[in-house]
Enzyme design. Sequence first.
Site, PDB file in Angstrom:
ATOM      1  N   ASP A   6       0.860  -1.020   0.411  1.00 27.83           N
ATOM      2  CA  ASP A   6       0.013  -0.168  -0.280  1.00 27.83           C
ATOM      3  C   ASP A   6       1.127   1.385  -0.073  1.00 27.83           C
ATOM      4  O   ASP A   6       1.424   1.441   1.217  1.00 27.83           O
ATOM      5  CB  ASP A   6      -1.226  -0.014   1.189  1.00 27.83           C
ATOM      6  CG  ASP A   6      -2.389   1.467   1.009  1.00 27.83           C
ATOM      7  OD1 ASP A   6      -1.829   2.204   0.440  1.00 27.83           O
ATOM      8  OD2 ASP A   6      -2.559   1.683   2.228  1.00 27.83           O
ATOM      9  N   LYS A  68       3.038  11.402  -3.521  1.00 33.61           N
ATOM     10  CA  LYS A  68       1.629  11.008  -4.366  1.00 33.61           C
ATOM     11  C   LYS A  68       1.666  11.843  -4.984  1.00 33.61           C
ATOM     12  O   LYS A  68       0.646  11.128  -6.487  1.00 33.61           O
ATOM     13  CB  LYS A  68       1.244   9.772  -3.251  1.00 33.61           C
ATOM     14  CG  LYS A  68       0.577   9.098  -3.930  1.00 33.61           C
ATOM     15  CD  LYS A  68      -0.458   7.898  -3.349  1.00 33.61           C
ATOM     16  CE  LYS A  68      -1.068   7.422  -3.543  1.00 33.61           C
ATOM     17  NZ  LYS A  68      -1.822   6.331  -2.264  1.00 33.61           N
ATOM     18  N   GLU A 145      -6.902   0.597  -4.481  1.00 34.16           N
ATOM     19  CA  GLU A 145      -7.119   0.700  -3.056  1.00 34.16           C
ATOM     20  C   GLU A 145      -8.496  -0.064  -2.443  1.00 34.16           C
ATOM     21  O   GLU A 145      -8.528  -1.308  -1.438  1.00 34.16           O
ATOM     22  CB  GLU A 145      -6.570   1.531  -2.740  1.00 34.16           C
ATOM     23  CG  GLU A 145      -5.485   1.980  -2.799  1.00 34.16           C
ATOM     24  CD  GLU A 145      -5.003   3.420  -2.926  1.00 34.16           C
ATOM     25  OE1 GLU A 145      -5.734   4.419  -1.886  1.00 34.16           O
ATOM     26  OE2 GLU A 145      -3.775   3.633  -2.727  1.00 34.16           O
TER      27      GLU A 145
END
Length: 567
Positions: A6, A68, A145
């Site tokens: 993750d 990110k 996700e």
Amino acid sequence: MIVGIDLGTTNSLVAVWRNAAPQLVPNALGDVITPSVVSLDEQGRVLVGQAARERLQTHPQLTAALFKRHMGSAREISLGTRKFRPEELSALVLRSLKDDVERAFGEPVTEAVISVPAYFSDAQRKATRIAGELAGLKVEKLVNEPTAAALAYGVHQKDRETSFLVFDLGGGTFDVSILELFEGVMEVRASAGDNFLGGEDFDAALVQHFISSLRQEKATPDFDSPGLRNRLRREAERVRQALGQEAATSFSFSHAGRQWELTISQDELQRVATPLLERLRVPIERALRDARIRVADLDEILLVGGTTRMPLVRKLAAVLFGRFPSMHINPDEVVALGAAVQAALKQRAEALEEVVLTDVCPYTLGIETTEQFGRVYEGGHYLPIIERNCVVPISRVKTIQTLHDNQTHVLLKVFQGESRLVKDNIALGELSIPVPPRPAGEVELDVRFTYDNNGILEAEVKVPATGELHHLVIEKNPGVLAPEEVRRRLAELAELKVHPREQMANTTLLARLERLYQEHLGELREMLGNMAGSFQQVLATQDLQRIEQMRVEIAQRLDELEGSPWQ
Ligand code: AMP
């Protein structure tokens, strides 16, 4: 070995499939959560994780976080004199996680399944794979996700049909997905989201509230300097989290010998947060509409992402869905666990009965067209080819015609987005296609879009009149590194020295002491300075036992000083 990662905006986690279950792997500090923060130390060595996070305040020019958010863009982030692309910084985080697993299991890690927000664009997905490549990891599979979250839950209840709504509010992004698990097939029915909505935005709103309240009062320091901003944000995060347990708390800040304080109550937080909370409704409503499902027909509402710990957010979810959401798996860990399930599926782990995963293309993909209104032609219109929330892999063709007599080329422009006019959508690339000169409308072009399981788009154009076939290579995307550029950066990253892992716990403590020293004044500051000095002296003795003992003692005192250290 394939690992599940993750790669979060704020924090990253890595998990492996062991003994018929996904399992998180701790980092050098023994923590399963590694802050997605990168810093360079005084010797130019790379620090990743908590130590780097401490340095956000003390060494803002040498430290980067939240990168990110810039994945898939050409933006470069400076650390001292060096410039990094967001995928390089992500690669440094990935490399650190890879190292953690290799140390834990003594096996090389060669491949990873990395999770990405469902809403990530083509360029952002490519950038994520490149980050993997730069970290020495093969990334054949990206998993959305929310899909990973549903997999972590769904893997144990394959026997019955279940519909999930995954409400994923992390540090930087919000994703909503609706999934169905039926006879071992997990299907994403719809996903929607907001790439710029997360815990950090609640913090920014609180900082803004703090600054504007102070500005009315007295002369204030230059809050725009990066070091002060980071300190304010950190304080805002603490306040926001404290308000999960307390009715009111104080936002306090000291600088240059002065102290500012503002009491913030839950009601005030609610007021400051309302515009952001309102924005959460939009993607939920869209996902429900796209999936053609009613709230009453949803079996499970899963809350994912650290920000769903905020009572305000849970309350909103309970009101919207008319029930309390499920949180039996830790919302910070569920995505990494699901990515490890996906990694195991890829390896066909024996203990795991196959769950087949289908996914959707999260946005509409199409081309620019010209519309005719009577005798008037109007360019800039959008012709969708693959509509959002189609199950992938998918391939769709649309036929278009030439517009003018004897035109020799057709310029095909590819876009992603939902707006009627292409100027409001995101341009992905373009291709000039030669056509035989004929009267207008006589030459046809078959435009085929293929969207694969990893969210990568390929466009192919066939001109039946000539039998020619053209492939769209999206070259002009400044957000995606070209292969030779990847090779060059790979070599550069290999040169970068990494801060020694054995020293990580000590370095993190020193960085924390330094931050607290800068934050406090007077006697407290003096005490922190003394602690740092004594710790450095003990470090010089190289007596591991004494070092460890002192580290634990100091950490305990700092925990008392700060409340919970890891939040
Ligand atoms: P994630 O991207 O899922 O790691 O989520 C990180 C975000 O979760 C950060 O913005 C944190 O401030 C937030 N967060 C973590 N724990 C809590 C908490 N107890 N209360 C409120 N927010 C939290």
